[in-house]
Structure formats: structure tokens, C-alpha cells
Design a protein around this motif. Structure first.
Motif: not given
Length: 285
Positions: A49-51, A59-68, A95-103
């Protein structure tokens, strides 16, 4: 006159949704931390991965902490799939907000989210934790609804699924995740039972998944030839002893170099690895 006295039925205790949510995040972190993983992001390299890197994942995990936690609440309440989907869409946006659009975790938002909801629903119905197999088989409770929910036809995974005519995560979920029940969980339990470290057990499970499933990430990046090549690499690693053999880390790092040279990344297998770790951990709480 006889007066019948009826004892009130005790209220069933609420499922600890927050704890299930924390286990889900910890399982995704365990997948990230596991190393070496061919083509995948670890704390030490970015794989193919380059991106993205480990920081992107954190950052994604932090954004998802309330989802689960939220989807566990919904599962315990036997909410319809429309409610679960609403939580999932909100999580994907976060997730996309936290990662700048990266899945980083779209697949896990679906599969791990459903398993968390199923675990919570099982606990609410039975007053105890379900086995990994019982939780997997509880997921088809929502199958009629998620089978007809709209698909993102533009996503790489969906394009690969349609192009190559292979089943995706919805089909796995509707069948109660046989790949988890029949392949990943037995592999993980055996490896841990034989005394392997967590990293070694997770890597052994990952390579079994790479060897045997039609990973949509591999199909998207390498086509049918890339998928077949990756499966052959995984089979060869396992045939030489896998993570049970001395020097397995060096051999798996060499496999990883070949994956990176071809820009291949088994992201679907990584999602299932995190699901496997969650299923094992939720049995004990």
C-alpha cells in the motif's frame, strides 16, 4: 379463598455492549499488530500500500470505537437490519473522514459489525456467550434484509466480485460464515492449543485463509492470475510447516517481498482474521 401468588420474573440483565465493542476494536488492532503479513500493513511497513500506514489504521480504529458498541446495542435489542445498516453507513463515513478518504476497514465494518450484533443478540436471548459457531450461525437472522440492501457497484470489491463471478461477504454472512466456522476458527484454536504465540497463530490462520478463499482484494489487484499465484504461495508456506516450523518469520517475510513486488494485498483475508480473533475472545467474556 386461595390466592395464587405469582413471583415476578427477574429482568434479564443487559448485554455489556461496551465490552463487546472494545473486543471488536481490540481484534482489529490485533490484526494490525500481527506481523509479518504478506502485502498487508503492519506497525513496521506498509506492505503493498502506498496510501496508508499503521497510523492511518489507528485513526480509523479511533473513529470506529463507538460503532461497535452501538451495533452491539442494536443486536441486543433485536433491531432490524435497517438499523444495523444505518450504524454501518455512519461508521464508514467516520472512517473516511478520519483517513482522508482511504478505505481501511469497510469490509470489517460489515462482517465484524454483523458478528458483534449477532453475539449481543445471542447473549440477550440465552443469558450467556455463544460459541464462535453459534454466533456465526446467528448472523443469517438478518440475511433476508441484507441480501436485498443496495450495493456500492463502484467499490473495487464489488467490481471484482461481478467480473470474476465469485461470492462476496454477503453470501458468506447469509450462510453463517462457513469459512470462519470450518477453516479459520479450527486453524486458530489448533495453533493456540499447540502453544504457538498469538502472532504465530494469527499468521498461520491468515495464510490458511489466503490459501483457500477467493479474496476479493487479491482479485481486484491481481485478477484471477494474481489470486491463484497468492494461493500457491500460501499453500507452499503451509506445506513447509507454516508457523510451526523454525524460521517461519523469515520465510513469511520473503513471501511478503514477493507479494509487494506484485502489489498484492489479501485484505479480505485480513478482515476474516480480525473476525476470528473477535469470535474467540467473545467466548470468554
Amino acid at each position: 379463598m386461595n390466592i395464587a401468588v405469582h413471583a415476578e420474573r427477574p429482568c434479564r440483565p443487559r448485554v455489556d455492549s461496551a465490552r463487546l465493542g472494545r473486543l471488536a476494536i481490540a481484534s482489529l488492532h490485533a490484526e494490525l499488530a500481527c506481523t509479518p503479513k504478506p502485502g498487508l500493513v503492519t506497525p513496521f511497513d506498509t506492505g503493498s500500500h502506498d496510501d496508508m500506514d499503521a497510523g492511518t489504521f489507528l485513526r480509523s480504529l479511533f473513529a470506529l470505537r463507538h460503532y461497535f458498541t452501538a451495533i452491539a446495542h442494536a443486536g441486543a435489542d433485536d433491531a432490524p437490519f435497517a438499523d444495523l445498516r444505518m450504524h454501518g453507513l455512519a461508521a464508514e463515513a467516520a472512517m473516511l473522514r478520519a483517513t482522508g478518504g482511504i478505505n481501511t476497514h469497510r469490509g470489517a465494518i460489515f462482517s465484524l459489525g454483523l458478528l458483534v450484533a449477532a453475539s449481543a443478540r445471542y447473549r440477550q436471548l440465552h443469558d450467556h456467550a455463544g460459541s464462535a459457531a453459534q454466533v456465526c450461525l446467528a448472523v443469517p437472522h438478518w440475511a433476508a434484509d441484507f441480501a436485498s440492501a443496495p450495493l456500492d457497484a463502484s467499490s473495487p470489491g464489488q467490481r471484482a466480485r461481478v467480473r470474476h463471478g465469485v461470492p462476496g461477504v454477503r453470501e458468506q454472512a447469509a450462510a453463517g460464515y462457513p469459512v470462519l466456522r470450518e477453516l479459520a476458527m479450527p486453524t486458530l484454536r489448533h495453533a493456540l492449543g499447540e502453544g504457538l504465540t498469538h502472532d504465530a497463530a494469527l499468521c498461520q490462520t491468515l495464510m490458511q485463509l489466503v490459501a483457500q478463499i477467493d479474496d476479493l482484494n487479491l482479485l481486484h489487484r491481481g485478477g484471477a492470475d494474481g489470486l491463484h499465484w497468492a494461493q500457491q504461495q500460501a499453500h507452499a508456506f503451509l506445506a513447509s510447516g507454516g508457523t510451526f516450523a523454525p524460521g517461519w518469520q523469515a520465510r513469511l517475510r520473503d513471501v511478503g517481498k514477493r507479494f509487494v513486488a506484485r502489489r498484492l494485498s489479501p485484505g479480505g483475508s485480513a478482515d476474516l482474521l480480525a473476525c476470528s480473533w473477535f469470535l474467540l475472545q467473545q467466548e470468554g467474556v
